[in-house]
Design a protein around this motif. Sequence first.
Motif, mmCIF file in Angstrom:
data_model
loop_
_atom_site.group_PDB
_atom_site.id
_atom_site.type_symbol
_atom_site.label_atom_id
_atom_site.label_comp_id
_atom_site.label_asym_id
_atom_site.label_seq_id
_atom_site.Cartn_x
_atom_site.Cartn_y
_atom_site.Cartn_z
ATOM 1 N N PRO A 393 0.540 -1.387 0.027
ATOM 2 C CA PRO A 393 0.206 0.063 -0.067
ATOM 3 C C PRO A 393 0.852 1.214 -0.124
ATOM 4 O O PRO A 393 0.556 2.287 -0.667
ATOM 5 N N ILE A 394 2.007 1.243 0.890
ATOM 6 C CA ILE A 394 2.766 2.447 0.841
ATOM 7 C C ILE A 394 3.453 2.700 -0.782
ATOM 8 O O ILE A 394 3.429 3.889 -1.238
ATOM 9 N N TRP A 395 3.791 1.490 -1.040
ATOM 10 C CA TRP A 395 4.425 1.613 -2.511
ATOM 11 C C TRP A 395 3.570 2.092 -3.419
ATOM 12 O O TRP A 395 3.812 3.046 -4.519
ATOM 13 N N GLN A 396 2.193 1.890 -3.428
ATOM 14 C CA GLN A 396 1.226 2.215 -4.290
ATOM 15 C C GLN A 396 1.168 3.931 -4.221
ATOM 16 O O GLN A 396 0.753 4.525 -5.318
ATOM 17 N N LYS A 397 1.060 4.159 -3.041
ATOM 18 C CA LYS A 397 0.824 5.570 -2.639
ATOM 19 C C LYS A 397 1.927 6.335 -3.049
ATOM 20 O O LYS A 397 1.752 7.761 -3.725
ATOM 21 N N LEU A 398 3.164 5.957 -2.960
ATOM 22 C CA LEU A 398 4.363 6.850 -3.335
ATOM 23 C C LEU A 398 4.427 6.655 -4.737
ATOM 24 O O LEU A 398 4.940 7.719 -5.446
ATOM 25 N N ILE A 399 4.184 5.664 -5.569
ATOM 26 C CA ILE A 399 4.605 5.384 -7.074
ATOM 27 C C ILE A 399 3.270 5.605 -7.892
ATOM 28 O O ILE A 399 3.605 5.936 -9.198
ATOM 29 N N GLY A 400 2.175 5.375 -7.420
ATOM 30 C CA GLY A 400 1.038 5.522 -8.005
ATOM 31 C C GLY A 400 0.586 4.097 -8.805
ATOM 32 O O GLY A 400 -0.487 4.125 -9.353
ATOM 33 N N ARG A 401 1.284 3.129 -8.414
ATOM 34 C CA ARG A 401 0.968 2.143 -8.949
ATOM 35 C C ARG A 401 1.179 0.721 -8.153
ATOM 36 O O ARG A 401 2.221 0.921 -7.212
ATOM 37 N N MET A 402 0.769 -0.465 -8.269
ATOM 38 C CA MET A 402 1.272 -1.615 -7.304
ATOM 39 C C MET A 402 2.503 -2.076 -7.867
ATOM 40 O O MET A 402 3.165 -1.761 -9.251
ATOM 41 N N SER A 403 3.368 -2.843 -7.106
ATOM 42 C CA SER A 403 4.613 -3.176 -7.494
ATOM 43 C C SER A 403 4.495 -4.359 -8.470
ATOM 44 O O SER A 403 3.357 -5.073 -8.712
ATOM 45 N N ARG A 404 5.309 -4.684 -9.237
ATOM 46 C CA ARG A 404 5.395 -5.392 -10.477
ATOM 47 C C ARG A 404 6.181 -6.746 -10.114
ATOM 48 O O ARG A 404 7.231 -6.527 -9.316
ATOM 49 N N PRO A 405 5.884 -7.834 -10.702
ATOM 50 C CA PRO A 405 6.826 -8.900 -10.430
ATOM 51 C C PRO A 405 8.303 -8.912 -10.387
ATOM 52 O O PRO A 405 8.921 -9.476 -9.639
ATOM 53 N N LEU A 406 8.672 -8.162 -11.396
ATOM 54 C CA LEU A 406 9.972 -8.065 -11.647
ATOM 55 C C LEU A 406 10.871 -7.142 -10.615
ATOM 56 O O LEU A 406 12.208 -7.472 -10.314
ATOM 57 N N GLU A 407 9.951 -6.406 -10.186
ATOM 58 C CA GLU A 407 10.584 -5.449 -8.883
ATOM 59 C C GLU A 407 10.436 -6.309 -7.749
ATOM 60 O O GLU A 407 11.496 -6.144 -6.849
ATOM 61 N N CYS A 408 9.841 -7.002 -7.410
ATOM 62 C CA CYS A 408 9.655 -8.033 -6.256
ATOM 63 C C CYS A 408 10.728 -8.953 -6.180
ATOM 64 O O CYS A 408 11.609 -9.205 -5.314
ATOM 65 N N ILE A 409 10.997 -9.561 -7.505
ATOM 66 C CA ILE A 409 12.273 -10.724 -7.676
ATOM 67 C C ILE A 409 13.338 -9.985 -7.361
ATOM 68 O O ILE A 409 14.252 -10.588 -6.660
ATOM 69 N N GLY A 410 13.571 -8.684 -7.908
ATOM 70 C CA GLY A 410 14.940 -8.068 -7.787
ATOM 71 C C GLY A 410 15.223 -7.779 -6.330
ATOM 72 O O GLY A 410 16.228 -7.815 -5.664
ATOM 73 N N LEU A 411 14.135 -7.378 -5.398
ATOM 74 C CA LEU A 411 14.342 -7.149 -3.869
ATOM 75 C C LEU A 411 14.647 -8.608 -3.319
ATOM 76 O O LEU A 411 15.651 -8.750 -2.301
ATOM 77 N N GLY A 412 14.163 -9.570 -3.872
ATOM 78 C CA GLY A 412 14.455 -10.916 -3.267
ATOM 79 C C GLY A 412 15.846 -11.366 -3.552
ATOM 80 O O GLY A 412 16.553 -11.903 -2.839
ATOM 81 N N HIS A 413 16.474 -10.893 -4.714
ATOM 82 C CA HIS A 413 18.012 -11.190 -5.030
ATOM 83 C C HIS A 413 18.752 -10.353 -4.183
ATOM 84 O O HIS A 413 19.897 -10.922 -3.505
ATOM 85 N N VAL A 414 18.382 -9.058 -3.643
ATOM 86 C CA VAL A 414 19.146 -8.251 -2.914
ATOM 87 C C VAL A 414 19.249 -8.798 -1.513
ATOM 88 O O VAL A 414 20.440 -9.054 -0.907
ATOM 89 N N LEU A 415 18.032 -9.332 -1.039
ATOM 90 C CA LEU A 415 18.116 -9.918 0.416
ATOM 91 C C LEU A 415 18.803 -11.209 0.279
ATOM 92 O O LEU A 415 19.484 -11.501 1.547
ATOM 93 N N ASN A 416 18.610 -11.998 -0.583
ATOM 94 C CA ASN A 416 19.277 -13.306 -0.691
ATOM 95 C C ASN A 416 20.812 -13.124 -0.460
ATOM 96 O O ASN A 416 21.656 -13.751 0.153
ATOM 97 N N PHE A 417 21.551 -12.037 -1.155
ATOM 98 C CA PHE A 417 22.722 -11.807 -1.329
ATOM 99 C C PHE A 417 23.361 -11.426 0.168
ATOM 100 O O PHE A 417 24.283 -12.015 0.591
ATOM 101 N N ILE A 418 22.454 -10.515 0.727
ATOM 102 C CA ILE A 418 22.838 -9.914 2.125
ATOM 103 C C ILE A 418 22.901 -11.302 3.071
ATOM 104 O O ILE A 418 23.778 -11.191 3.927
ATOM 105 N N SER A 419 22.132 -11.945 3.174
ATOM 106 C CA SER A 419 21.852 -13.329 3.744
ATOM 107 C C SER A 419 23.174 -14.298 3.665
ATOM 108 O O SER A 419 23.831 -14.736 4.645
#
Length: 570
Positions: A393-419
């Motif tokens: 919901p915060i993402w949608q308010k700031l950007i004006g649209r829902m997050s897209r699958p490729l953006e979510c997968i990218g965040l998953g890549h980053v968190l996986n690397f940090i772990s």
Amino acid sequence: MGEGNREEEPQTSNKHGGWITFPFIIGSFACMTLATGGWLANLIVYLIKEYNISSIDATLIFNIVNGCLSVFPVVGAVLADSFFGSFFIIVISTSISLLAILSLTLTATIHSLRPQPCDHNNTSITCSSSPSKLQYTILYSSIILASCLGSGGSRFTTATLGANQYDTTKHQNIFFNWFFVTLYAGYVASSTAIVYIQDNVSWGWGFGICLAANVVSLAIFLLENRFYRLDKPKGSPFTSLARVLVATARKRLARVQVGSDEGCYYYGDQDHRVGMPVVDRIMLTKSFRCLNRAALITQEDVHLDGTIAKPWRLCKVQEVEDFKTLLKILPLWSTGIFLSIPIAIQGSLTVLQALTMDRHLGSNFKIPAGSFSVIIFISTTISLTLVDRFLYPIWQKLIGRMSRPLECIGLGHVLNFISMVMSALVESKRLKIAHAHLLQGQVEAIVPISALWLFPQLVLVGMGVAFHFPGQVGLYYQEFPASLCSTATAMISLVIAIAYYLSSSLIDLLHKVTKWLPNDINQGRLDNVYWMISVIGVINFGYYLVCARCYKYQNVEDGGKNVNDSITQH
């Protein structure tokens, strides 16, 4: 399994399907998850302590078993779609699992089915008591039946059967919500309660509870079978994909040239020849133009009534375009394999780390090594809730649209690397203490460092899974044609399976070629393994960014499928 677009299907009978079936399907699935998780979560420890199998070999077996649990749901789904239906596959798979867990229970209770025990308090001592051929045969046969033909065959088909009981997408979504809640709850319960019983009471009681859960699962499922709405086999989508390849190859061998006239291609029984508007037709695209031969009409390919005369020589334009969709998304799919490999490696090696660390909470309670994976499940569940209720919901308010699958997968890549980086740092700290411990003349296997140090990296893994796993499901479900929804789910399962198999190969290679993974990890360099897969993760993330930049959404711009609904449905 392609359940999401069924709201227009009529209910076959007022006495079949609906919410009356819900408690039986979910209850059966809960017991089956408890049974599977109970023997799987602590498998590494069981192999090491009861069968004197080396720690690295036990890790390899664990990863291979997890790969089977991801491959055979696809096989079960194909068999259910093509030949037998979901109900029959679930009954057979649950029955096979029952026999397999019974066999595992016997290995834990009958002493002659296990080798003589070794001293596991000192990992520097090599144990010479190996299992006999008969003991190996019974053990491996039980594990293969339980993982492959047992629980692996029913995992997807239970979801399919449950969704088929409802006529609307709304009700199907509610079912899938409860399906995933049940899945995670079952694994949490099995990874804590049953593993604790195995470590502190007996392996016989632990496997016996799994056996009882499997019996209850089968009984609940069969109790109200007269109310189930049974699905009829409709053929697998993989068949149409194979037909495209065969038809293309046959016409290429016959030197058939790709035509430029749209009227030369086969659009189905109701094409433009019987008044179908051109604007409503699926048009052939220019990408992978060589595949267009599969839909090119040649002599004697079509009957007078417009139906296909030779199915393995002529395909519909829709089928050709569906196959092209698979090829376009294949590079993105491949990045998911290298994203899952570190998770598979970490999940198994964490157990080995925990076995060498102080696992006490207080003076009386000791955390079982096999229970550490529950941190990932809990982290994923909490993260999914927070992401869905707050972040999106915060993402949608700031950007004006829902997050897209490729953006979510990218965040998953980053968190996986940090772990992975955190895993390397924690292991470096553990090894320093272990080496100092050895220099003081201490030979005990337990290093004086709390196993709670493993929690942060597992929490990060769970957070990453909460982003990239739903992101991948949403991407495939959103972008794949409706006819290939089953394939979308299968793609995720295949990613996990291949990742486990490749992780097993990588661990085996490092064990043989380097000194990083000896059987006593206190003498190795497990931190180098984590650093290595961190580097692989960075390279894979770069590859993912290139693929994501080149990929163009096919359905997101026109509001095709609701991504959140798609994720929920799978």
